[in-house]
Design a protein around this motif. Structure first.
Motif, PDB file in Angstrom:
ATOM      1  N   TYR A 113       9.671  -5.094   1.627  1.00 42.71           N
ATOM      2  CA  TYR A 113      10.127  -3.374   0.763  1.00 42.71           C
ATOM      3  C   TYR A 113       9.850  -2.431   2.583  1.00 42.71           C
ATOM      4  N   CYS A 294      -0.255   3.306  -7.222  1.00 48.11           N
ATOM      5  CA  CYS A 294       0.217   4.607  -7.922  1.00 48.11           C
ATOM      6  C   CYS A 294       0.809   5.132  -9.015  1.00 48.11           C
ATOM      7  N   SER A 452      10.536   1.301  -7.054  1.00 43.39           N
ATOM      8  CA  SER A 452      10.889   2.330  -5.836  1.00 43.39           C
ATOM      9  C   SER A 452      11.750   1.767  -5.005  1.00 43.39           C
TER      10      SER A 452
HETATM   11  C1  SIN Z   1       1.800   3.655  -3.958  1.00 44.87           C
HETATM   12  O1  SIN Z   1       0.727   2.862  -4.227  1.00 44.87           O
HETATM   13  O2  SIN Z   1       1.291   4.680  -3.447  1.00 44.87           O
HETATM   14  C2  SIN Z   1       3.166   3.287  -3.813  1.00 44.87           C
HETATM   15  C3  SIN Z   1       3.677   2.490  -4.640  1.00 44.87           C
HETATM   16  C4  SIN Z   1       5.286   2.026  -3.796  1.00 44.87           C
HETATM   17  O3  SIN Z   1       6.126   2.907  -3.036  1.00 44.87           O
HETATM   18  O4  SIN Z   1       5.951   1.144  -4.530  1.00 44.87           O
END
Ligand code: SIN
Length: 490
Positions: A113, A294, A452
């Motif tokens: 990723y 997040c 994502s």
């Molecule tokens: C995050 O939790 O800040 C990023 C999550 C993601 O890139 O999928």
């Protein structure tokens, strides 16, 4: 796992400043621990303001030559960095699992990723275009050109130790900016390993500088960047509370900001949803990284007519998730990052149970595995007076709320200061249009829990922040538009 690395030199115990691997100016160090068992993995520099200043000095010196490089030369270096990250996937994944706790399979996925952002911005580097503006007067030529903003300070979180720093550094370097970076105190080793690979890829001395710091010293180091007018941009991923402090304190030198902050994502299962796809969606979105992202749903709203069926399907899947240290190849959920994280999760679950929620599965610490383990949990009969309606739980807990109609659930879903991600499952095309438009979030998953991607603009609205990472929009945050008006041409 750290001793199983093919390249033991990827475990760095120094800061990278101006192309040199250095101890902190004070000589002080701090320990990085494995969250599964508390074992010390390494002792690394505990950097303060003096180290932050040295990093800025190095970046400042390196900026003119880096911005003057041809975009395709910068792209070539990023491509080489990408190749090295991919070639070292196994070592990076083991290092990351050791310091962050995520299962090895997930860590491998994160390497891919994060590397994806580097490849993406290598391609974007050569596609920064300006404009020749329509003339308004004879004899004048007006153009808009895009220039790198300058020195970027990247402050990155512990939940994705590789992907979050990669998706800040790659667009910055692609745009011609130079970087000073501070990874989270819990997970600096992955960032330092990435910096070594960047150096090997040909990133010139001073273009990328990485300093490590414990929590208190890190605050001092970042304060130095906030005060320094040479630092023109802050890019931060982390809590809304810290994001607000950065916005306030960077105002003195009026820096450009990208803030990717907290979320409180709703996940809505409508009565016409494919329930088994929706269960897959919750597993993907909520239980990724043990619920420590997040964009994790914090509140799952299920239509009353399918509530019981959905709850028991979900509880069965969640109850079967294997919790273990990352070193166990069958692990699906690892330890939480630290004791504070477990305490918060337990506080949310206990508070909900006191107010009438019922535990279908989980709902307890797994002390038999270690201090930082919490069982994947499904709660039913959740209500709006429970803590997860206002605070991000950041753990493997799915509270299920019941709802009766679309307007009501949209109102409730939006009733939060946050606006990062939102998800919903339905098979009704008109509803897809309506609900996508009505939900207040920067990222929407429709019949999809894994949203994502390096090709997509990631970021929030409301108190989840501003700026976008990834995609062609992700480069804009590192560019300033300069308007040039040339006269006397008639
Ligand atoms: C995050 O939790 O800040 C990023 C999550 C993601 O890139 O999928």
């Amino acid at each position: 796992m750290i001793e199983l690395l093919t390249r033991s030199d990827l475990v760095r115990d120094a800061n990278l400043i101006g192309g040199r691997w250095l101890p902190s100016a004070s000589g002080r160090t701090f320990a990085v621990a494995n969250p599964a068992n508390g074992d010390t993995l390494a002792r690394i520099p505990d950097s303060h303001a003096a180290d932050a200043r040295a990093a800025t000095d190095a970046a400042h010196a390196a900026f003119p030559a880096w911005r003057a490089r041809l975009p395709r030369e910068r792209a070539e270096i990023l491509r080489c960095w990408h190749a090295l990250i991919v070639a070292n996937t196994e070592d990076l994944a083991r290092l990351m699992s050791s310091e962050q706790g995520k299962p090895l399979a997930e860590a491998r996925g994160e390497v891919a990723y994060g590397a994806g952002y580097v490849a993406w911005f290598a391609d974007e580097a050569a596609h920064v275009h300006g404009d020749i503006l329509p003339p308004q007067q004879r004899g004048k030529r007006m153009t808009a050109v895009k220039e790198p903003v300058g020195i970027v300070a990247a402050i990155t979180p512990w939940n994705f130790p590789l992907a979050m720093i990669a998706r800040k550094i790659a667009p910055a370097l692609a745009a011609g900016c130079v970087v000073v970076a501070k990874p989270a105190e819990d997970t600096p080793l992955t960032a330092l390993a990435l910096a070594l690979l960047a150096q090997e890829a040909g990133v010139p001395d001073g273009v990328l500088n990485v300093i490590a710091a414990s929590r208190e010293s890190g605050i001092e180091a970042v304060a130095d960047w906030l005060e320094d007018s040479r630092v023109r941009k802050i890019t931060f991923t982390g809590s809304t509370a810290v994001g607000k402090l950065l916005a306030r304190d960077s105002a003195r030198t009026l820096k450009k900001l990208s803030l990717e902050l907290g979320g409180n994502a709703p996940f809505i299962v409508f009565e016409d949803a494919d329930l088994s796809a929706a269960v897959d969606g919750v597993i993907a979105a909520k239980f990724r990284n043990g619920g420590q992202t997040c964009v994790c749903p914090n509140r799952v709203y299920v239509h009353a007519s399918v509530y019981d069926r959905f709850a028991s399907m979900l509880a069965e899947r969640v109850g079967a998730l294997k919790v273990a240290a990352a070193a166990d190849p069958s692990a699906q959920i690892g330890p939480m990052i630290n004791a504070r994280a477990v305490e918060k999760i337990a506080r949310h679950v206990d508070h909900a149970v006191e107010r009438g929620a019922k535990v279908l599965t989980g709902g307890r610490r797994l002390s038999e595995l270690g201090d930082n383990f919490y069982a994947p949990t499904v709660l039913v009969d959740a209500s709006s007076d429970m803590l997860f309606c206002n605070e991000e739980t950041f753990g493997p807990v799915a509270p299920l709320f019941s709802f009766d109609d679309e307007a009501e659930v949209i109102r409730t879903a939006n009733d939060t200061p946050y606006g990062l991600a939102a998800y919903f499952y339905t098979q009704d095309m008109r509803r897809i249009e309506r609900v996508s438009a009505a939900l207040e979030a920067g990222v929407i998953g429709v019949n999809e829990g894994a949203v994502s991607s390096e090709a997509a603009p990631f970021g929030g609205i409301k108190e989840s922040g501003y700026g976008r990472e990834g995609s062609r929009y992700g480069l804009d945050d590192y560019l300033a538009i300069k308007y040039v008006c040339q006269g006397g041409l008639a």
